[in-house]
Design a protein around this motif. Structure first.
Motif, PDB file in Angstrom:
ATOM      1  N   ASP A  61      -7.668  -4.074   5.755  1.00 41.73           N
ATOM      2  CA  ASP A  61      -7.675  -5.432   5.146  1.00 41.73           C
ATOM      3  C   ASP A  61      -8.955  -6.095   5.069  1.00 41.73           C
ATOM      4  O   ASP A  61      -8.769  -6.564   3.801  1.00 41.73           O
ATOM      5  N   LYS A  62      -9.933  -5.433   5.763  1.00 36.24           N
ATOM      6  CA  LYS A  62     -11.308  -5.323   4.925  1.00 36.24           C
ATOM      7  C   LYS A  62     -11.291  -4.733   3.199  1.00 36.24           C
ATOM      8  O   LYS A  62     -11.142  -5.869   2.365  1.00 36.24           O
ATOM      9  N   GLU A  63     -11.160  -3.805   2.674  1.00 40.64           N
ATOM     10  CA  GLU A  63     -10.730  -2.658   1.793  1.00 40.64           C
ATOM     11  C   GLU A  63      -9.560  -3.528   0.941  1.00 40.64           C
ATOM     12  O   GLU A  63     -10.254  -4.043  -0.313  1.00 40.64           O
ATOM     13  N   LEU A  64      -9.176  -4.639   1.463  1.00 41.62           N
ATOM     14  CA  LEU A  64      -7.626  -4.964   0.388  1.00 41.62           C
ATOM     15  C   LEU A  64      -8.427  -6.515   0.425  1.00 41.62           C
ATOM     16  O   LEU A  64      -8.187  -6.734  -1.219  1.00 41.62           O
ATOM     17  N   LEU A  65      -9.400  -6.764   1.136  1.00 39.51           N
ATOM     18  CA  LEU A  65      -9.550  -8.697   0.488  1.00 39.51           C
ATOM     19  C   LEU A  65     -11.139  -7.641  -0.453  1.00 39.51           C
ATOM     20  O   LEU A  65     -10.531  -9.127  -1.591  1.00 39.51           O
ATOM     21  N   PHE A 190      -1.252  -9.886   0.521  1.00 35.26           N
ATOM     22  CA  PHE A 190      -1.412  -9.648   1.834  1.00 35.26           C
ATOM     23  C   PHE A 190       0.222  -8.928   2.604  1.00 35.26           C
ATOM     24  O   PHE A 190       0.721  -8.265   3.031  1.00 35.26           O
ATOM     25  N   GLU A 191       1.684  -9.954   2.539  1.00 36.67           N
ATOM     26  CA  GLU A 191       2.386  -9.708   2.647  1.00 36.67           C
ATOM     27  C   GLU A 191       3.202  -8.523   1.484  1.00 36.67           C
ATOM     28  O   GLU A 191       4.382  -7.832   2.344  1.00 36.67           O
ATOM     29  N   GLN A 192       2.766  -8.574   0.176  1.00 40.82           N
ATOM     30  CA  GLN A 192       3.587  -7.057  -0.578  1.00 40.82           C
ATOM     31  C   GLN A 192       2.902  -6.350  -0.030  1.00 40.82           C
ATOM     32  O   GLN A 192       3.632  -5.090  -0.155  1.00 40.82           O
ATOM     33  N   SER A 193       1.767  -5.927   0.276  1.00 44.29           N
ATOM     34  CA  SER A 193       0.548  -5.164   0.540  1.00 44.29           C
ATOM     35  C   SER A 193       1.802  -4.272   1.419  1.00 44.29           C
ATOM     36  O   SER A 193       1.960  -3.493   1.484  1.00 44.29           O
ATOM     37  N   LEU A 194       1.894  -5.386   2.593  1.00 45.79           N
ATOM     38  CA  LEU A 194       3.233  -4.700   3.876  1.00 45.79           C
ATOM     39  C   LEU A 194       4.406  -3.797   3.568  1.00 45.79           C
ATOM     40  O   LEU A 194       4.767  -3.162   3.918  1.00 45.79           O
ATOM     41  N   GLN A 195       4.387  -4.657   2.036  1.00 44.53           N
ATOM     42  CA  GLN A 195       6.191  -4.384   1.777  1.00 44.53           C
ATOM     43  C   GLN A 195       6.376  -2.514   0.724  1.00 44.53           C
ATOM     44  O   GLN A 195       7.666  -2.090   0.701  1.00 44.53           O
ATOM     45  N   SER A 196       5.458  -3.264   0.070  1.00 41.21           N
ATOM     46  CA  SER A 196       5.776  -2.245  -0.771  1.00 41.21           C
ATOM     47  C   SER A 196       4.460  -1.224  -0.793  1.00 41.21           C
ATOM     48  O   SER A 196       4.461  -0.360  -2.184  1.00 41.21           O
ATOM     49  N   ARG A 198      -0.665  -0.818  -1.123  1.00 44.02           N
ATOM     50  CA  ARG A 198      -1.244  -1.544  -1.699  1.00 44.02           C
ATOM     51  C   ARG A 198      -1.230  -1.448  -3.089  1.00 44.02           C
ATOM     52  O   ARG A 198      -1.969  -2.649  -3.586  1.00 44.02           O
ATOM     53  N   SER A 199      -1.633  -0.472  -3.878  1.00 41.53           N
ATOM     54  CA  SER A 199      -1.558  -0.261  -5.036  1.00 41.53           C
ATOM     55  C   SER A 199      -0.836  -0.775  -5.774  1.00 41.53           C
ATOM     56  O   SER A 199      -0.959  -1.620  -6.724  1.00 41.53           O
ATOM     57  N   PRO A 200       0.689  -1.419  -5.430  1.00 46.54           N
ATOM     58  CA  PRO A 200       1.445  -1.883  -6.241  1.00 46.54           C
ATOM     59  C   PRO A 200       0.956  -3.485  -6.260  1.00 46.54           C
ATOM     60  O   PRO A 200       1.198  -4.278  -6.994  1.00 46.54           O
ATOM     61  N   ALA A 201       1.037  -3.618  -4.850  1.00 48.81           N
ATOM     62  CA  ALA A 201       0.340  -5.142  -4.639  1.00 48.81           C
ATOM     63  C   ALA A 201      -1.133  -5.752  -5.481  1.00 48.81           C
ATOM     64  O   ALA A 201      -0.645  -6.463  -5.915  1.00 48.81           O
ATOM     65  N   LEU A 202      -2.177  -4.463  -5.480  1.00 45.15           N
ATOM     66  CA  LEU A 202      -2.865  -5.328  -6.209  1.00 45.15           C
ATOM     67  C   LEU A 202      -2.579  -4.697  -8.010  1.00 45.15           C
ATOM     68  O   LEU A 202      -3.628  -5.753  -8.265  1.00 45.15           O
ATOM     69  N   ARG A 203      -1.709  -4.269  -7.829  1.00 43.94           N
ATOM     70  CA  ARG A 203      -1.295  -4.092  -9.387  1.00 43.94           C
ATOM     71  C   ARG A 203      -0.522  -5.799 -10.010  1.00 43.94           C
ATOM     72  O   ARG A 203      -0.847  -6.575 -10.882  1.00 43.94           O
TER      73      ARG A 203
END
Length: 214
Positions: A61-65, A190-196, A198-203
């Motif tokens: 979570d902290k890396e994603l944020l 965060f919701e998208q990272s759970l579904q698809s 980390r990388s697709p969510a950040l893109r």
């Protein structure tokens, strides 16, 4: 009285150890014994030291944020200096903290090239990030050090705190990103990272920010 050395203590992943009634010299000695290559994080405020061992959930979570903030700064062309989990401490305030992530933004010019922090002459970070999974962020330590904006992610929700008249107030917008709905954007990523992942969510987040800017 039984005296234990720190190497005898084992803090499991996701757990914390509280040590009370520590004066500042004792805190400094413990920091020295813990060293700079440890995995644990510390927070010290007015005699109480908390040693935390991050869990995998916390680290993800902290890396994603942190990545999300870096994308925002990059796309908005806002210069920054990132100091990660640097130890910030000041004897006069009896406080010390290691954020999960932190950024110099308004003061980035002043902090260019810095490799050591001295809060007697250097400013505190402009933005600090904490992810609370098994423990609570010691807000009083951040108040004492004068960090103007703090993001705390807890229970799948981001809270933004701004320092006003010596205490933190909950805010619905970020003073650093006043024109963006940060709370909604973070929840979406965060919701998208759970579904698809980390990388697709950040893109997708980067693409959305570009569209909002345009």
């Amino acid at each position: 009285m039984i005296t234990l050395q720190l190497q005898q203590l084992d803090v499991p992943s996701g757990q914390r150890l509280l040590i009370r009634n520590l004066d500042w010299p004792q805190f400094e000695r413990i920091l020295e014994e813990l060293g700079d290559t440890r995995a644990s994080r510390i927070a010290y405020s007015h005699g109480t030291l908390e040693i935390r061992m991050p869990s995998p959930e916390h680290e993800v979570d902290k890396e994603l944020l942190g990545d999300l903030v870096k994308i925002l700064l990059d796309e908005l062309e806002i210069d920054c200096e990132c100091f990660g989990s640097t130890t910030f401490k000041q004897a006069a305030m009896e406080s010390g903290i290691e954020p999960d992530q932190c950024f110099y933004i308004q003061h980035q010019t002043q902090m260019r090239g810095k490799r050591r922090i001295d809060l007697s002459i250097d400013p505190p970070p402009d933005l600090a990030i904490e992810v609370d999974v098994t423990s609570k962020t010691q807000l009083e330590a951040y108040v004492a050090l004068g960090v103007p904006e703090l993001w705390r992610y807890e229970k799948n929700r981001l809270n933004i705190y701004t320092l006003q008249a010596g205490e933190y107030q909950l805010a619905t917008t970020s003073p650093i990103f006043p024109d963006l709905p940060i709370l909604e954007l973070v929840a979406e990523v965060f919701e998208q990272s759970l579904q698809s992942g980390r990388s697709p969510a950040l893109r997708a987040f980067r693409k959305k920010i570009r569209q909002m800017i345009d």
